[in-house]
Design a protein around this motif. Structure first.
Motif, PDB file in Angstrom:
ATOM      1  N   ARG A 135       0.829  -1.211   0.000  1.00 42.41           N
ATOM      2  CA  ARG A 135       0.000   0.000   0.000  1.00 42.41           C
ATOM      3  C   ARG A 135       0.861   1.258   0.000  1.00 42.41           C
ATOM      4  O   ARG A 135       0.632   2.181  -0.784  1.00 42.41           O
ATOM      5  N   LYS A 136       1.858   1.307   0.874  1.00 47.49           N
ATOM      6  CA  LYS A 136       2.716   2.487   0.953  1.00 47.49           C
ATOM      7  C   LYS A 136       3.477   2.692  -0.345  1.00 47.49           C
ATOM      8  O   LYS A 136       3.608   3.832  -0.842  1.00 47.49           O
ATOM      9  N   THR A 137       3.959   1.618  -0.929  1.00 54.40           N
ATOM     10  CA  THR A 137       4.701   1.728  -2.189  1.00 54.40           C
ATOM     11  C   THR A 137       3.806   2.249  -3.298  1.00 54.40           C
ATOM     12  O   THR A 137       4.174   3.188  -4.034  1.00 54.40           O
ATOM     13  N   LEU A 138       2.633   1.678  -3.444  1.00 57.60           N
ATOM     14  CA  LEU A 138       1.714   2.109  -4.499  1.00 57.60           C
ATOM     15  C   LEU A 138       1.258   3.547  -4.303  1.00 57.60           C
ATOM     16  O   LEU A 138       1.126   4.313  -5.273  1.00 57.60           O
ATOM     17  N   GLU A 139       0.994   3.918  -3.068  1.00 59.22           N
ATOM     18  CA  GLU A 139       0.567   5.298  -2.804  1.00 59.22           C
ATOM     19  C   GLU A 139       1.673   6.289  -3.133  1.00 59.22           C
ATOM     20  O   GLU A 139       1.404   7.390  -3.654  1.00 59.22           O
ATOM     21  N   THR A 140       2.911   5.907  -2.865  1.00 58.40           N
ATOM     22  CA  THR A 140       4.029   6.785  -3.219  1.00 58.40           C
ATOM     23  C   THR A 140       4.130   6.938  -4.731  1.00 58.40           C
ATOM     24  O   THR A 140       4.356   8.043  -5.246  1.00 58.40           O
ATOM     25  N   LEU A 141       3.950   5.855  -5.470  1.00 55.17           N
ATOM     26  CA  LEU A 141       3.960   5.950  -6.928  1.00 55.17           C
ATOM     27  C   LEU A 141       2.799   6.821  -7.412  1.00 55.17           C
ATOM     28  O   LEU A 141       2.952   7.610  -8.346  1.00 55.17           O
ATOM     29  N   TYR A 142       1.647   6.682  -6.790  1.00 57.41           N
ATOM     30  CA  TYR A 142       0.445   7.425  -7.189  1.00 57.41           C
ATOM     31  C   TYR A 142       0.621   8.933  -6.999  1.00 57.41           C
ATOM     32  O   TYR A 142       0.167   9.739  -7.822  1.00 57.41           O
ATOM     33  N   THR A 143       1.296   9.316  -5.917  1.00 54.19           N
ATOM     34  CA  THR A 143       1.431  10.749  -5.618  1.00 54.19           C
ATOM     35  C   THR A 143       2.724  11.366  -6.144  1.00 54.19           C
ATOM     36  O   THR A 143       2.762  12.574  -6.403  1.00 54.19           O
ATOM     37  N   ASP A 144       3.780  10.567  -6.330  1.00 54.85           N
ATOM     38  CA  ASP A 144       5.100  11.149  -6.591  1.00 54.85           C
ATOM     39  C   ASP A 144       5.768  10.691  -7.880  1.00 54.85           C
ATOM     40  O   ASP A 144       6.886  11.125  -8.167  1.00 54.85           O
ATOM     41  N   TYR A 145       5.135   9.829  -8.643  1.00 52.68           N
ATOM     42  CA  TYR A 145       5.773   9.355  -9.867  1.00 52.68           C
ATOM     43  C   TYR A 145       6.008  10.530 -10.817  1.00 52.68           C
ATOM     44  O   TYR A 145       5.068  11.254 -11.172  1.00 52.68           O
ATOM     45  N   PRO A 146       7.257  10.743 -11.261  1.00 56.01           N
ATOM     46  CA  PRO A 146       7.565  11.926 -12.072  1.00 56.01           C
ATOM     47  C   PRO A 146       7.382  11.719 -13.572  1.00 56.01           C
ATOM     48  O   PRO A 146       7.508  12.673 -14.351  1.00 56.01           O
ATOM     49  N   GLY A 147       7.074  10.495 -13.999  1.00 55.71           N
ATOM     50  CA  GLY A 147       6.976  10.204 -15.428  1.00 55.71           C
ATOM     51  C   GLY A 147       5.612  10.560 -16.007  1.00 55.71           C
ATOM     52  O   GLY A 147       4.852  11.365 -15.443  1.00 55.71           O
ATOM     53  N   ASP A 148       5.281   9.929 -17.120  1.00 60.99           N
ATOM     54  CA  ASP A 148       4.041  10.208 -17.843  1.00 60.99           C
ATOM     55  C   ASP A 148       2.855   9.616 -17.079  1.00 60.99           C
ATOM     56  O   ASP A 148       2.628   8.412 -17.089  1.00 60.99           O
TER      57      ASP A 148
END
Length: 658
Positions: free
Chosen positions: A63-76
């Motif tokens: 959950r924490k990993t996915l939420e970080t990707l959801y809020t902070d992913y810098p790509g497209d």
């Protein structure tokens, strides 16, 4: 103050539809009751991490990993992979883990493992759930097989006959290497023959192996999940200070004592006090409650909610509870299994104020507690129908085309339009208030004798009780049904669901595994099969579509009574083999061709088979002395915003709880 606009329907994705529910009447409560609800709501939200960890040992890290990707992913963020990741995360939020909340199968990501690894490498490392010295790549090595490999932890709860149900279930109630036989032997050894007041052994612990020996890690303050439990205790202590009466304060103090000690006798003492407190307007549940998430039906998932009584609608359930003995005496079951005296049966219609743990986002619409058989027999039970949730379901379903697609003719459609909502609510009342509270075990029968089939048999028992009595003239006499025809709407809807439409919740090629679905299939298929020669119920093919037709409603009621008689015998005698035979014969398999047809027809409606709720938001208003003077309730929070806020504000456990 409530927002000016309100819509029951909200976001739709995958097989899910998010709804909102109103808490009408909250603004008219006293400030003391508002504060009580607020404190109980905080306690209900604070245990969130416990359920996530119970559902799977990697869930909190994922959950924490996915939420970080959801809020902070810098790509497209408009790429196919990122959009698929967003949907996957929303499904994981909904299920409180990586397995489907109902079917229990692991979700299949529609984004690639390469994208996942690349995304993890490109978000801030300090926002990832890294253990000391662990790198982002090492985190991926740990989580990628769990997320992407279909052979790793494929089912949260496996109920397949003949399997080792503990070793093949991904739920986190048993440690590595523990087998079903070992677990059953461990807990059977604890039971004392002839004990009239047995505790629910294993209810609040994880069973693990240490140096080859089995031992329990108890969920309590200072034990496993202690950090979350201490925070729950904090809010329960605040609630104790504004309790409505001395009995309610005593209930809260006893629950706190249980959380501090983990003692199961203390838990029974708490449930007795809770059952006996019936005067307060505000009520709650908080703790380790239902055992559907454990394949052995022993260990309880964490849940919590706060509510207050719907005084007008409660008049309906009070009529049932006041006549509990009449219903018990006139039941079609063998007299050996009837209660000579129905004690402490109370029922009410409530308005949910908050949903938490295993009641969020998907929630029951009716609840009957406690689950201890001897407490129910000696002290009674509390039953609730959650009126504002059923109202939300009904309003969201209005005009969606479902009934028009699956109901056989206009005459039956008119029947359902006239009576279905009323009879649905009443069936829930009968199921919870009287069905679960009816009957008794014979002396010496182990409450866990039916093992993995116990939950299905118990739900079937309560459903059949409700179905049988919906057609009784007593309900017309009590003013609960408008006339002698009303019950037919529930009979038709139940048979249609059990024989056909509930299959929209199952993926092609899979068996039915969830206890409530097995129960409905068992009842509908048994009644269909046993009434087939008489033509009681038919499956009719028209223009390539299958429909249910009921030709003899009165005989169908008799069949429900016969099955109730047998189900109660199985429960009362602890007849495991008969339970297994009934469930496996009628409640598990689906017809592949019929299943494919129902799925195709349902997809054309663009509906979601599963629905859950977004909670309202409660905000305290303070004066200059920092005293709460009011509590505002608002409904506008988006689904993703709510989930991210909960992960931030109610993160109480470390990511790894060994």
């Amino acid at each position: 103050m409530q927002t000016e606009t309100f819509s029951y329907n909200d976001e739709q994705f995958a097989d899910l539809q998010m709804l909102r529910y109103r808490v009408d009447g909250f603004d008219r409560l006293s400030i003391t009751r508002k504060k009580l609800i607020y404190y109980l709501s905080e306690a209900a939200l604070t245990g969130r991490d416990i359920l996530w960890d119970q559902n799977g040992k990697y869930n909190l890290r994922i959950r924490k990993t996915l939420e970080t990707l959801y809020t902070d992913y810098p790509g497209d963020r408009d790429s196919k992979d990122f959009r698929a990741l967003a949907v996957y995360l929303k499904r994981v939020w909904f299920a409180n883990g990586i397995h489907h909340h109902y079917g229990c199968e692991k979700f299949k990501p529609e984004f690639s493992e390469a994208f996942f690894r690349e995304a993890v490498r490109n978000v801030p490392a300090d926002k990832l759930p890294l253990e000391e010295g662990q790198t982002a790549e090492e985190l991926c090595e740990l989580l990628a097989p769990v997320i992407f490999d279909p052979e790793v932890m494929p089912k949260r709860v496996n109920q397949a006959n003949g399997d080792d149900l503990v070793r093949t279930s991904a739920c986190n109630y048993y440690g590595d290497g523990v087998t079903q036989t070992e677990a059953e032997t461990f807990y059977n050894a604890m039971k004392q023959e002839g004990d009239p007041h047995p505790v629910m052994y294993g209810m609040n612990s994880r069973l693990v192996k240490a140096d080859g020996n089995l031992q329990e890690k108890v969920w309590k303050s200072g034990g496993l999940y202690g950090a979350a439990i201490d925070r729950i205790i904090y809010w329960l202590e605040k609630a104790t200070g504004v309790a409505e009466n001395g009995k309610q304060a005593e209930v809260l103090r006893k629950l706190i004592e249980f959380y501090r000690t983990g003692d199961l006798k203390t838990f029974d003492e708490y449930t007795i006090l809770w059952v006996q407190e019936t005067e307060a307007m505000v009520d709650f549940t908080n703790g380790f409650t239902e055992t559907y998430g454990d394949p052995l039906g022993l260990k309880a998932s964490w849940e919590g909610y706060a509510n207050f009584k719907d005084l007008e609608a409660t008049a309906r359930t009070e009529k049932l509870s006041a006549n509990a003995q009449w219903f018990e005496d006139h039941s079609p079951v063998d007299d050996r299994f009837k209660k000579a005296e129905c004690r402490g049966v109370s029922a009410k219609v409530i308005k949910a104020a908050i949903l938490g743990g295993d009641l969020y986002p998907a929630s029951a619409i009716g609840i009957n507690l406690p689950n201890s058989n001897w407490v129910r027999a000696e002290y009674g039970s509390k039953s609730v129908t959650i009126g504002n949730l059923t109202d939300a379901y009904n309003k969201a379903a209005h005009g969606n085309g479902f009934l028009q697609e699956f109901v056989i003719d206009d005459e039956t459609l008119r029947l359902l339009d006239r009576y279905q909502d009323t009879c649905d609510d009443l069936h829930t009342d009968l199921h919870e208030c009287l069905g679960h509270g009816s009957g008794k075990l014979l002396p010496g029968v182990d409450p866990d004798a039916l093992k993995a089939y116990g939950a299905t048999i118990e739900e079937a028992r309560a459903d059949l009780f409700g179905l049988y009595y919906l057609a009784d003239a007593k309900l017309v006499e009590l003013g609960l049904t408008p006339d002698a025809e009303a019950y037919k709407a529930q009979y038709y809807g139940y048979m249609m669901n059990g024989l056909l439409t509930q299959m929209v919740r199952i993926e092609p090629g899979r068996d039915i595994e969830e206890a409530h679905m097995r129960n409905r299939a068992l009842i509908a298929r048994w009644a269909y099969g046993h009434g087939r020669e008489e033509g009681v119920t038919e499956l009719v093919k028209r223009d390539g579509k299958t429909y249910v037709r009921i030709r003899d409603y009165e005989r169908l009621r008799e069949l429900f009574g016969l099955l109730l008689r047998e189900i109660q015998r199985i429960k009362s005698e602890g007849d495991y083999e008969a339970a297994r035979d009934l469930v496996e014969r009628y409640g598990v398999k689906t017809d592949p061709a019929l299943h494919a047809e129902i799925l195709q027809r349902y997809r054309a409606l663009h509906l979601s088979p599963y629905k859950g709720f977004i909670n309202p938001v409660y905000t305290p208003v303070y004066d200059e002395q920092k005293e709460i003077t009011d509590i505002r309730v608002e409904y506008g929070e988006a689904y993703d915003a709510q989930m991210l806020r909960y992960s931030r504000d109610y993160a109480t456990l470390p990511y790894c709880n060994e």
